[in-house]
Design a protein around this motif. Structure first.
Motif, PDB file in Angstrom:
ATOM      1  N   LEU A  42       1.824   3.364  -9.644  1.00 56.57           N
ATOM      2  CA  LEU A  42       2.542   2.551  -8.656  1.00 56.57           C
ATOM      3  C   LEU A  42       2.975   3.373  -7.439  1.00 56.57           C
ATOM      4  N   LEU A  43       3.465   4.584  -7.666  1.00 57.37           N
ATOM      5  CA  LEU A  43       3.872   5.426  -6.542  1.00 57.37           C
ATOM      6  C   LEU A  43       2.697   5.687  -5.602  1.00 57.37           C
ATOM      7  N   ALA A  44       1.559   6.045  -6.177  1.00 57.27           N
ATOM      8  CA  ALA A  44       0.376   6.346  -5.365  1.00 57.27           C
ATOM      9  C   ALA A  44      -0.148   5.096  -4.667  1.00 57.27           C
ATOM     10  N   ALA A  45      -0.230   3.994  -5.384  1.00 60.92           N
ATOM     11  CA  ALA A  45      -0.769   2.751  -4.815  1.00 60.92           C
ATOM     12  C   ALA A  45       0.103   2.237  -3.665  1.00 60.92           C
ATOM     13  N   ALA A  46       1.406   2.512  -3.726  1.00 58.57           N
ATOM     14  CA  ALA A  46       2.326   2.078  -2.670  1.00 58.57           C
ATOM     15  C   ALA A  46       2.392   3.077  -1.516  1.00 58.57           C
ATOM     16  N   GLY A  47       1.728   4.208  -1.660  1.00 63.35           N
ATOM     17  CA  GLY A  47       1.739   5.221  -0.607  1.00 63.35           C
ATOM     18  C   GLY A  47       2.982   6.089  -0.612  1.00 63.35           C
ATOM     19  N   GLU A 161       7.382  -2.757  -0.910  1.00 66.57           N
ATOM     20  CA  GLU A 161       8.595  -3.128  -0.176  1.00 66.57           C
ATOM     21  C   GLU A 161       9.526  -1.915  -0.061  1.00 66.57           C
ATOM     22  N   LEU A 162       9.632  -1.154  -1.130  1.00 64.56           N
ATOM     23  CA  LEU A 162      10.426   0.075  -1.124  1.00 64.56           C
ATOM     24  C   LEU A 162       9.876   1.058  -0.087  1.00 64.56           C
ATOM     25  N   ALA A 163       8.560   1.217  -0.045  1.00 71.58           N
ATOM     26  CA  ALA A 163       7.925   2.121   0.924  1.00 71.58           C
ATOM     27  C   ALA A 163       8.202   1.660   2.355  1.00 71.58           C
ATOM     28  N   ALA A 167      10.229   3.672   5.239  1.00 73.40           N
ATOM     29  CA  ALA A 167       9.648   3.925   6.563  1.00 73.40           C
ATOM     30  C   ALA A 167      10.585   3.452   7.669  1.00 73.40           C
ATOM     31  N   CYS A 168      11.195   2.283   7.497  1.00 74.48           N
ATOM     32  CA  CYS A 168      12.144   1.762   8.501  1.00 74.48           C
ATOM     33  C   CYS A 168      13.355   2.671   8.625  1.00 74.48           C
ATOM     34  N   SER A 169      13.886   3.129   7.489  1.00 73.94           N
ATOM     35  CA  SER A 169      15.072   3.973   7.535  1.00 73.94           C
ATOM     36  C   SER A 169      14.739   5.333   8.146  1.00 73.94           C
ATOM     37  N   THR A 170      13.532   5.823   7.941  1.00 73.62           N
ATOM     38  CA  THR A 170      13.109   7.092   8.526  1.00 73.62           C
ATOM     39  C   THR A 170      12.991   6.965  10.039  1.00 73.62           C
ATOM     40  N   GLN A 171      12.439   5.831  10.498  1.00 74.51           N
ATOM     41  CA  GLN A 171      12.307   5.597  11.945  1.00 74.51           C
ATOM     42  C   GLN A 171      13.680   5.513  12.609  1.00 74.51           C
TER      43      GLN A 171
END
Length: 175
Positions: A42-47, A161-163, A167-171
């Motif tokens: 799951l971690l890999a598939a979600a990036g 959704e977590l990924a 990404a949004c929080s990093t931006q």
């Protein structure tokens, strides 16, 4: 039976929180090591990881800003074996870890884990509206255990959704 050490550090992007180590994880000393556990896939598939890590590579999670701990450290065959006293003690220890290490996101790998920690009912997967520790965003994904009846595609949607949230929080942080 030996305990599986936490993979934790300061300023993690995500700290994943499971129920407790399974017997295979205890035997190998690595998180989510059960043959039917879908965590690494799951971690890999979600990036969230650059490739599909093997359980033996769990310490490499720190290099990508991820960590793993459990609400209860004692290994067991199934989460159903965890006692209320163990959950209560684990809840206090976990709250202290979250307050000390301050990950950006606390991702609870299972609705039941979050129910035990937050003391809330009617929990749905996804971002939780009220954090349990100030400054740490709570997120719940379905348990990756092979015992979970939720199909892979549905589980993956929550990890994706977590990924996106990460990404949004990093931006926002970069602005």
């Amino acid at each position: 039976m030996k305990q599986v050490p936490d993979i934790i550090d300061y300023d993690l992007k995500i700290l994943f929180i499971g129920f407790n180590p399974g017997l295979r994880s205890a035997a190998t000393g690595h998180h989510f090591a059960g043959y039917s556990n879908k965590f690494w896939k799951l971690l890999a598939a979600a990036g969230l990881t650059p490739y599909r890590f093997r359980p033996e590579e769990d310490r490499a999670l720190l290099a990508v800003g991820l960590g793993v701990t459990n609400i209860v450290a004692r290994p067991s065959r199934a989460a159903a074996e965890i006692t209320k006293a163990e959950y209560q003690a684990g809840k206090e220890i976990l709250a202290a870890k979250l307050s000390l290490y301050r990950p950006r996101l606390a991702c609870f790998a299972g609705v039941g884990v979050y129910k035990e920690f937050a003391g809330r009912s009617n929990i749905k997967c996804g971002r939780q509206p009220v954090p349990t520790v100030a400054g740490v965003t709570d997120f719940v994904v379905p348990s990756p255990s092979g015992l979970t009846r939720i199909v892979f595609a549905e589980q993956l949607a929550y990890y994706q959704e977590l990924a996106r949230l990460l990404a949004c929080s990093t931006q926002l942080e970069e602005r």
